[in-house]
Design an enzyme around this catalytic site. Structure first.
Site, PDB file in Angstrom:
ATOM      1  N   GLU A  73      51.469  29.160  43.810  1.00 50.82           N
ATOM      2  CA  GLU A  73      50.295  29.907  43.372  1.00 50.82           C
ATOM      3  C   GLU A  73      48.995  29.310  43.888  1.00 50.82           C
ATOM      4  O   GLU A  73      48.043  30.044  44.164  1.00 50.82           O
ATOM      5  CB  GLU A  73      50.251  29.940  41.835  1.00 50.82           C
ATOM      6  CG  GLU A  73      51.414  30.649  41.165  1.00 50.82           C
ATOM      7  CD  GLU A  73      51.307  32.153  41.306  1.00 50.82           C
ATOM      8  OE1 GLU A  73      50.232  32.705  41.023  1.00 50.82           O
ATOM      9  OE2 GLU A  73      52.294  32.774  41.705  1.00 50.82           O
ATOM     10  N   ASP A  91      43.642  42.198  45.231  1.00 49.91           N
ATOM     11  CA  ASP A  91      44.959  42.824  45.061  1.00 49.91           C
ATOM     12  C   ASP A  91      44.914  44.023  44.124  1.00 49.91           C
ATOM     13  O   ASP A  91      45.946  44.562  43.744  1.00 49.91           O
ATOM     14  CB  ASP A  91      45.977  41.802  44.545  1.00 49.91           C
ATOM     15  CG  ASP A  91      45.649  41.295  43.144  1.00 49.91           C
ATOM     16  OD1 ASP A  91      44.553  41.600  42.636  1.00 49.91           O
ATOM     17  OD2 ASP A  91      46.493  40.593  42.549  1.00 49.91           O
ATOM     18  N   THR A  96      41.526  37.201  39.023  1.00 46.28           N
ATOM     19  CA  THR A  96      42.729  36.417  38.742  1.00 46.28           C
ATOM     20  C   THR A  96      42.255  35.019  38.383  1.00 46.28           C
ATOM     21  O   THR A  96      41.418  34.447  39.078  1.00 46.28           O
ATOM     22  CB  THR A  96      43.645  36.360  39.975  1.00 46.28           C
ATOM     23  OG1 THR A  96      44.126  37.675  40.260  1.00 46.28           O
ATOM     24  CG2 THR A  96      44.817  35.438  39.741  1.00 46.28           C
TER      25      THR A  96
END
Length: 288
Positions: A73, A91, A96
């Site tokens: 990640e 995305d 995020t």
């Protein structure tokens, strides 16, 4: 579509609504922050939990899991440095952030900030709750922006917010993965494969969700609980996982399976025992 920056590539897509998360995880409540037992009782509780841990929930194995996920990640084994992480990786899920990539567009970030605010009213993020509710399900930054990014980084210095991130990670991703893995009779490595899949794909109703990946594997092999061979089943699960990843260009690099999980499986390391050596996106990592 251009290949994203490595850190962006490392971040995954979770197609999962807040309602689906709630339905799937109603049996996994978060322990109230204010209800922390006194020191002696807490030590006893932790000792009992450690004694009951026989797989990925063993504290040492859980730490390994956190490092493995962070290598994919965040291109780093230092998962605790990610509490303050926040960016829009393009995305379609908005921001995020945090140790597991909570997203403003998928509801888990909203759940996290609501939990934090229940525990610490008036925190730096509390004023953004109305905006988070409005952007849920979209990639919008409306009402958020640079002020929200700054507030997230401020909140990340608060141990209460770090604890909230840990608790939501466990409730939404880690605990369900371990529970399903134990039900299926798979060991620590298999439970990690489940966890990593839920982290990337969520557990919604779409064809690339964790549950759908598992169903795809079950069509090819039986779980050990069904009398099947563990290695055969895990290979089928990883095959299904790779298929799911290839459905989106952002996940077309499947090295977190090919040069990580399959390496351990081929070595017969079903208990995920160190030393561990693997690569993600071509970068080598080691846990001694």
């Amino acid at each position: 579509m251009n290949t994203p920056h490595r850190r962006t590539t490392a971040r995954r897509t979770r197609i999962v609504s807040r309602s689906l998360l709630g339905l799937a995880l109603v049996a996994m409540p978060v322990t109230a922050y204010a209800a922390t037992p006194h020191h002696g009782a807490q030590q006893s509780q932790q000792s009992q939990q450690a004694a009951a841990a026989t797989g990925l929930d063993d504290p040492a194995k859980k730490e390994i899991a956190m490092k493995l996920v962070s290598s994919a990640e965040n291109s780093s084994l230092d998962w605790k440095a990610q509490y303050k992480y926040i960016e829009d990786i393009g995305d379609g899920r908005g921001y995020t952030a945090g140790i597991i990539g909570f997203c403003s567009g998928t509801g888990d970030m909203l759940d996290l900030v609501e939990l934090y605010t229940d525990r610490v009213p008036g925190n730096a993020l509390a004023k953004y709750l109305p905006a988070l509710r409005k952007v849920d399900g979209t990639d919008s930054h409306s009402g958020l922006g640079s002020g929200f990014v700054s507030a997230w980084k401020t909140a990340a210095k608060d141990t209460a917010f770090q604890t909230a991130q840990n608790d939501e990670r466990d409730r939404v991703y880690f605990n369900p993965a371990v529970k399903q893995g134990k039900t299926d009779g798979i060991g620590t490595l298999g439970q990690f494969a489940y966890y990593d899949a839920i982290v990337m794909h969520g557990d919604g109703g779409d064809s690339t969700s964790f549950s759908s990946i598992r169903k795809r594997a079950l069509a090819k092999a039986k779980t050990p609980a069904q009398g099947g061979n563990e290695t055969t089943y895990l290979n089928a699960f990883l095959d299904a996982r790779v298929w799911a990843m290839q459905q989106e260009e952002a996940h077309s690099d499947t090295s977190r399976v090919d040069t990580e999980q399959r390496v351990f499986l081929k070595a017969g390391n079903l208990n995920l025992n160190p030393p561990l050596d693997w690569k993600v996106y071509g970068d080598p990592y080691h846990i001694g």
